[in-house]
Enzyme design. Structure first.
Site, PDB file in Angstrom:
ATOM      1  CG  HIS A 133      -1.799   1.084   1.445  1.00 49.35           C
ATOM      2  ND1 HIS A 133      -2.983   1.268   0.585  1.00 49.35           N
ATOM      3  CD2 HIS A 133      -1.698   2.563   2.060  1.00 49.35           C
ATOM      4  CE1 HIS A 133      -3.416   2.382   0.778  1.00 49.35           C
ATOM      5  NE2 HIS A 133      -2.971   3.210   1.690  1.00 49.35           N
ATOM      6  CE  LYS A 138      -8.576   2.104   3.428  1.00 50.98           C
ATOM      7  NZ  LYS A 138      -8.995   3.419   3.265  1.00 50.98           N
TER       8      LYS A 138
END
Ligand code: URA
Length: 434
Positions: free
Chosen positions: A82, A187
């Protein structure tokens, strides 16, 4: 306990218990807590913070507000990646096929462009036919067959974060280390990977403007990962100037493919190698970074990483011939150079200005419902450290159909700082945490 009492307690700097945080997240998710109370609570958190326990409980409650993907049916380690977001940050397009070509599974979910920063999903959708909204069964099938898959963020993963993020965006409550850390990690945990590498951007074009702030954010996310048994490593990387020379969706796809062919700009090649190497190390398939870097160089040189990208494009419905024929990607007919006003050395290129200009040209969106022009964006013709003559092009604008070209031109012109003497080059990687 009344919600207002929890807001008051946090406003005065007091702690919230796990049960209270779970109740708050439950009420935010099902809509029983009104947005004005949630907004007041968020503002109290921005000013008073959350400690490590509260941050971990908030993350956990957000994960449990939705579905957690189960990847256990697929053998092997699955590594997530990410980035906190930057300008010209096309790393996922490069790193995901590299790591998959090294035999590690990479389930990659990504977001869309918003404001001055781009989004991986828009970049991929600039490849004709590429689908990111596949049902879960198909995602798992692609991941099992190819070792990687690209998907958009689905509504059922951490829905509490979706609500909170939308509210934070319009109430001035984005900039908070515990809120950003819990938002990102909820997430990533819900996505089901076994290890995680985070690219935490630092600088003018990033959320975190200083290395100290970025280190605090990185530390908070690594700690959340530690508590849930998700080994997490955060790499703090520079986002003062844009990454590479291409900013804009199709333009960045071309630069990514060039990098996979071994012909990318030096900073893009170096950062993608660094991130992919950390992913191989956290996955346990390389003993150290040096061995991992050698493996990365191997799959680029052999063409295995490029073949992996070609395969995943085709498997997700895209036109894989773009890899060999860039004319199949969208481009703009209107192009215009921005010349240097004076002779000298490029001492800085403001990433945020370039990102905003690219958005105004049609490559990004101010609001989530704004349409995108995939061919639009900016090609930088000079990099930091380079000597330029007056009148020499600094950048080329690729002007979309609904562009605000004049504003974009002004921004690009102001983004370039030209000085009499070259500045020493600044490191791409500031630190590694975790
Ligand atoms: N990205 C996220 O997903 N959440 C934040 O809060 C900030 C950046």
């Amino acid at each position: 306990m009344r919600v207002v009492d929890l807001i008051l307690r946090k406003r005065e700097g007091g702690p919230l218990t796990r049960v209270e945080i779970e109740g708050l997240v439950g009420g935010i998710t099902d809509g029983s807590i009104p947005e004005y109370q949630t907004a007041a609570l968020l503002m109290a958190i921005v000013f008073r913070g959350l400690d490590a326990d509260e941050t971990a409980w908030l993350t956990d409650a957000m994960v449990r507000s939705g579905r957690r993907v189960d990847l256990s049916s697929l053998p092997g380690v699955k590594v997530g990646k990410h980035s906190t977001g930057g300008v010209g940050d096309k790393m996922s397009l490069i790193v995901v096929p590299i790591v998959a070509a090294c035999g590690v599974l990479v389930p990659k979910s990504s977001g869309r462009a918003l404001g001055h920063s781009g989004g991986t999903i828009d970049k991929l959708e600039s490849i004709p036919g590429f689908r990111v909204d596949m049902p879960m069964g198909e995602c798992l099938a692609v991941l099992g067959e190819l070792g990687c898959v690209f998907v958009g963020q689905t509504a059922d993963l951490a829905p509490a974060d979706k609500k909170l993020y939308a509210l934070r965006d319009v109430t001035g409550t984005i900039e908070s280390v515990p809120l950003i850390a819990s938002s990102i990690m909820s997430k990533k945990i819900a996505e089901g990977a076994n290890a995680l590498v985070l690219d935490v951007k630092v600088g003018r074009g990033a959320f975190m403007k200083t290395a100290d702030d970025a280190r605090r954010l990185a530390g908070a996310m690594v700690e959340i990962g530690r508590r849930v048994g998700l080994p997490t490593r955060a790499v703090l990387t520079a986002m003062d100037a844009p990454l590479g020379r291409a900013i804009g969706n199709a333009l960045e796809v071309i630069e990514s493919i060039e990098t996979l062919k071994g012909r990318g700009p030096a900073d893009v090649t170096e950062l993608s190698t660094t991130l992919a190497s950390h992913m191989l190390v956290v996955a346990g398939v390389a003993a150290d970074e040096a061995l991992a870097r050698a493996r990365v160089a191997e799959v680029i040189a052999s063409g295995a990483a490029l073949d992996k990208f070609r395969a995943v494009i085709a498997r997700q419905g895209g036109d894989a011939s773009v890899v060999d024929d860039y004319s199949r990607l969208a481009s703009t007919t209107a192009r215009e150079a921005v010349p240097a006003r004076q002779r000298g050395f490029v001492v800085g290129i403001d990433a945020e200005c370039i990102g905003r200009a690219s958005m105004l040209l049609g490559a990004g969106r101010e609001r989530l419902d704004t349409p995108i022009d995939y061919g639009a964006g900016i090609l930088l013709r000079a990099s930091v450290g380079e000597q330029v003559e007056a009148g020499q092009p600094l950048a080329e604008l690729c002007i979309g159909r609904h562009a605000r070209a004049q504003d974009a031109r002004t921004l690009v012109d102001s983004a370039f700082a030209i000085g009499d003497t070259p500045q020493p080059s600044r490191p791409l990687v500031h630190d590694v945490v975790g």
